[in-house]
Design a protein around this motif. Sequence first.
Motif, PDB file in Angstrom:
ATOM      1  N   PRO A   1       3.225  -8.171  -8.224  1.00  0.00           N
ATOM      2  CA  PRO A   1       1.760  -8.227  -8.138  1.00  0.00           C
ATOM      3  C   PRO A   1       1.120  -8.572  -9.480  1.00  0.00           C
ATOM      4  CG  PRO A   1       2.496  -5.955  -8.244  1.00  0.00           C
ATOM      5  CD  PRO A   1       3.736  -6.795  -8.127  1.00  0.00           C
ATOM      6  N   HIS A   2      -0.046  -9.201  -9.402  1.00  0.00           N
ATOM      7  CA  HIS A   2      -0.824  -9.462 -10.612  1.00  0.00           C
ATOM      8  C   HIS A   2      -1.504  -8.187 -11.103  1.00  0.00           C
ATOM      9  CE1 HIS A   2      -0.719 -13.434  -8.556  1.00  0.00           C
ATOM     10  NE2 HIS A   2      -0.527 -13.867  -9.779  1.00  0.00           N
ATOM     11  N   LEU A   3      -1.851  -7.296 -10.155  1.00  0.00           N
ATOM     12  CA  LEU A   3      -2.622  -6.097 -10.479  1.00  0.00           C
ATOM     13  C   LEU A   3      -2.123  -4.920  -9.656  1.00  0.00           C
ATOM     14  CD1 LEU A   3      -5.199  -4.854 -11.913  1.00  0.00           C
ATOM     15  CD2 LEU A   3      -6.424  -5.410  -9.796  1.00  0.00           C
ATOM     16  N   ALA A   4      -2.026  -3.754 -10.308  1.00  0.00           N
ATOM     17  CA  ALA A   4      -1.716  -2.513  -9.603  1.00  0.00           C
ATOM     18  C   ALA A   4      -2.913  -1.578  -9.722  1.00  0.00           C
ATOM     19  CB  ALA A   4      -0.475  -1.856 -10.197  1.00  0.00           C
ATOM     20  N   VAL A   5      -3.412  -1.107  -8.592  1.00  0.00           N
ATOM     21  CA  VAL A   5      -4.519  -0.156  -8.556  1.00  0.00           C
ATOM     22  C   VAL A   5      -3.916   1.208  -8.249  1.00  0.00           C
ATOM     23  CG1 VAL A   5      -6.694   0.483  -7.465  1.00  0.00           C
ATOM     24  CG2 VAL A   5      -6.105  -1.935  -7.743  1.00  0.00           C
ATOM     25  N   LEU A   6      -4.041   2.149  -9.193  1.00  0.00           N
ATOM     26  CA  LEU A   6      -3.354   3.430  -9.087  1.00  0.00           C
ATOM     27  C   LEU A   6      -4.324   4.609  -9.150  1.00  0.00           C
ATOM     28  CD1 LEU A   6      -0.493   2.772 -11.685  1.00  0.00           C
ATOM     29  CD2 LEU A   6      -0.390   2.410  -9.226  1.00  0.00           C
ATOM     30  N   ASP A   7      -4.036   5.630  -8.345  1.00  0.00           N
ATOM     31  CA  ASP A   7      -4.742   6.890  -8.459  1.00  0.00           C
ATOM     32  C   ASP A   7      -4.100   7.692  -9.591  1.00  0.00           C
ATOM     33  OD1 ASP A   7      -6.323   9.091  -8.023  1.00  0.00           O
ATOM     34  OD2 ASP A   7      -5.290   9.737  -6.200  1.00  0.00           O
ATOM     35  N   VAL A   8      -4.897   8.515 -10.288  1.00  0.00           N
ATOM     36  CA  VAL A   8      -4.352   9.340 -11.370  1.00  0.00           C
ATOM     37  C   VAL A   8      -3.469  10.452 -10.821  1.00  0.00           C
ATOM     38  CG1 VAL A   8      -4.956  11.027 -13.145  1.00  0.00           C
ATOM     39  CG2 VAL A   8      -6.159   8.852 -13.048  1.00  0.00           C
ATOM     40  N   ARG A   9      -3.979  11.187  -9.832  1.00  0.00           N
ATOM     41  CA  ARG A   9      -3.263  12.343  -9.297  1.00  0.00           C
ATOM     42  C   ARG A   9      -2.726  12.034  -7.908  1.00  0.00           C
ATOM     43  NH1 ARG A   9      -6.572  17.772 -11.082  1.00  0.00           N
ATOM     44  NH2 ARG A   9      -6.607  17.346 -13.325  1.00  0.00           N
ATOM     45  N   MET A  10      -1.409  12.098  -7.784  1.00  0.00           N
ATOM     46  CA  MET A  10      -0.758  11.812  -6.513  1.00  0.00           C
ATOM     47  C   MET A  10       0.344  12.826  -6.261  1.00  0.00           C
ATOM     48  SD  MET A  10      -0.545   7.645  -6.330  1.00  0.00           S
ATOM     49  CE  MET A  10       0.242   7.437  -7.929  1.00  0.00           C
ATOM     50  N   PRO A  11       0.853  12.867  -5.015  1.00  0.00           N
ATOM     51  CA  PRO A  11       1.970  13.765  -4.712  1.00  0.00           C
ATOM     52  C   PRO A  11       3.187  13.418  -5.578  1.00  0.00           C
ATOM     53  CG  PRO A  11       0.971  12.902  -2.708  1.00  0.00           C
ATOM     54  CD  PRO A  11       0.392  12.123  -3.845  1.00  0.00           C
ATOM     55  N   PRO A  12       4.106  14.378  -5.824  1.00  0.00           N
ATOM     56  CA  PRO A  12       4.109  15.699  -5.177  1.00  0.00           C
ATOM     57  C   PRO A  12       3.282  16.762  -5.901  1.00  0.00           C
ATOM     58  CG  PRO A  12       6.112  15.402  -6.437  1.00  0.00           C
ATOM     59  CD  PRO A  12       5.367  14.095  -6.526  1.00  0.00           C
ATOM     60  N   THR A  13       3.050  16.630  -7.202  1.00  0.00           N
ATOM     61  CA  THR A  13       2.371  17.704  -7.942  1.00  0.00           C
ATOM     62  C   THR A  13       0.871  17.493  -8.051  1.00  0.00           C
ATOM     63  OG1 THR A  13       2.584  16.678 -10.134  1.00  0.00           O
ATOM     64  CG2 THR A  13       4.456  17.989  -9.331  1.00  0.00           C
ATOM     65  N   ARG A  14       0.421  16.264  -7.807  1.00  0.00           N
ATOM     66  CA  ARG A  14      -1.001  15.915  -7.932  1.00  0.00           C
ATOM     67  C   ARG A  14      -1.547  16.237  -9.319  1.00  0.00           C
ATOM     68  NH1 ARG A  14      -2.811  14.426  -3.023  1.00  0.00           N
ATOM     69  NH2 ARG A  14      -1.643  15.180  -1.208  1.00  0.00           N
TER      70      ARG A  14
ATOM     71  N   GLN B   1       0.864  -1.182   0.000  1.00  0.00           N
ATOM     72  CA  GLN B   1       0.000   0.000   0.000  1.00  0.00           C
ATOM     73  C   GLN B   1       0.898   1.229   0.000  1.00  0.00           C
ATOM     74  OE1 GLN B   1      -3.348  -0.042   2.859  1.00  0.00           O
ATOM     75  NE2 GLN B   1      -2.733  -2.122   3.381  1.00  0.00           N
ATOM     76  N   LEU B   2       0.867   1.993  -1.087  1.00  0.00           N
ATOM     77  CA  LEU B   2       1.780   3.115  -1.249  1.00  0.00           C
ATOM     78  C   LEU B   2       1.017   4.442  -1.312  1.00  0.00           C
ATOM     79  CD1 LEU B   2       4.011   1.587  -4.079  1.00  0.00           C
ATOM     80  CD2 LEU B   2       4.317   1.382  -1.601  1.00  0.00           C
ATOM     81  N   PRO B   3       1.557   5.509  -0.682  1.00  0.00           N
ATOM     82  CA  PRO B   3       0.903   6.814  -0.717  1.00  0.00           C
ATOM     83  C   PRO B   3       1.253   7.632  -1.954  1.00  0.00           C
ATOM     84  CG  PRO B   3       2.797   6.918   0.713  1.00  0.00           C
ATOM     85  CD  PRO B   3       2.692   5.487   0.255  1.00  0.00           C
ATOM     86  N   ASP B   4       2.275   7.220  -2.703  1.00  0.00           N
ATOM     87  CA  ASP B   4       2.675   7.898  -3.934  1.00  0.00           C
ATOM     88  C   ASP B   4       3.477   6.918  -4.781  1.00  0.00           C
ATOM     89  OD1 ASP B   4       5.524   8.037  -3.178  1.00  0.00           O
ATOM     90  OD2 ASP B   4       4.845   9.545  -1.736  1.00  0.00           O
ATOM     91  N   ALA B   5       3.944   7.382  -5.936  1.00  0.00           N
ATOM     92  CA  ALA B   5       4.592   6.480  -6.886  1.00  0.00           C
ATOM     93  C   ALA B   5       6.103   6.383  -6.724  1.00  0.00           C
ATOM     94  CB  ALA B   5       4.270   6.926  -8.316  1.00  0.00           C
ATOM     95  N   THR B   6       6.668   7.027  -5.707  1.00  0.00           N
ATOM     96  CA  THR B   6       8.126   7.053  -5.592  1.00  0.00           C
ATOM     97  C   THR B   6       8.725   5.669  -5.362  1.00  0.00           C
ATOM     98  OG1 THR B   6       7.907   7.586  -3.234  1.00  0.00           O
ATOM     99  CG2 THR B   6       8.186   9.431  -4.762  1.00  0.00           C
ATOM    100  N   ALA B   7       8.031   4.818  -4.616  1.00  0.00           N
ATOM    101  CA  ALA B   7       8.542   3.477  -4.338  1.00  0.00           C
ATOM    102  C   ALA B   7       7.818   2.404  -5.151  1.00  0.00           C
ATOM    103  CB  ALA B   7       8.412   3.171  -2.847  1.00  0.00           C
ATOM    104  N   LEU B   8       7.095   2.826  -6.180  1.00  0.00           N
ATOM    105  CA  LEU B   8       6.273   1.890  -6.938  1.00  0.00           C
ATOM    106  C   LEU B   8       7.108   0.824  -7.636  1.00  0.00           C
ATOM    107  CD1 LEU B   8       3.481   1.076  -8.003  1.00  0.00           C
ATOM    108  CD2 LEU B   8       3.785   2.745  -9.848  1.00  0.00           C
ATOM    109  N   GLU B   9       8.168   1.244  -8.329  1.00  0.00           N
ATOM    110  CA  GLU B   9       8.987   0.287  -9.075  1.00  0.00           C
ATOM    111  C   GLU B   9       9.602  -0.747  -8.139  1.00  0.00           C
ATOM    112  OE1 GLU B   9       9.122  -0.036 -12.204  1.00  0.00           O
ATOM    113  OE2 GLU B   9       8.019   1.781 -12.736  1.00  0.00           O
TER     114      GLU B   9
END
Length: 236
Positions: free
Chosen positions: A46-59, A30-38
């Motif tokens: 994971p089989h599936l990644a569920v992502l928000d469109v707008r995230m920090p830092p610029t949203r 469970q990640l709060p932003d994409a910095t550690a996604l890779e």
Amino acid sequence: MRILICEDSVLLREGLARLLADAGHDVVAQLPDATALEAAIAAHDPHLAVLDVRMPPTRTDEGILAAIGIRARGDRPRVLVLSQYVEERYAADLIASGPAGFGYLLKDRVADVADFLQAVQQVADGGTVLDPEVVSQLLTRRRRDGRMERLTPRERQVLALMAEGAANQAIAGRLFISEGSVEKHISAVFQKLELEPEAGNRRVLAVLAHLDAPETSGAHPHHPAPGAPRTDGGIR
């Protein structure tokens, strides 16, 4: 199924994790932003990644750029994007980024648990799930294209349902017409939009890619490899 969630809203992130865990899935990160996604993808596969469109830092576009990057590398993980609003440009970029195994839903759809879990499974299986509102706005955006003006009102209805991922049987049920009539309308749509008829998700992506592409001399779009066809009428 192993699922990764990347969402900056703590409440939504925790809610999604609980919902997916209760449905028998393994939420591996469970990640709060994409910095550690890779790193998380490499560690948990994971089989599936569920992502928000707008995230920090610029949203602005962190989530969608991450989704496009994931899909550019291969089939895993599949990607399901959640957005607060219809982001036409972002939706178009995601659609253009690959053939299948992706979804774009408005966050309001998560309120319908059964439909959301169905969308999760469908995307993980290689299918395509597009929010009807996303489809509607993309189609409206392209109505100035002379090719779109060739379509009858019924053909527009069929095209919109095709873009949602509905199979012929589902389209027939939604419009209260026979499957034979649906097939005729689909043939007319492809002919008028100068597209070769294809089956399953391949036709969905071909139609949407055409509708979102800059107006050209009418060259046919590239047809990517097909994914698993949908058998339902799409997310409501």
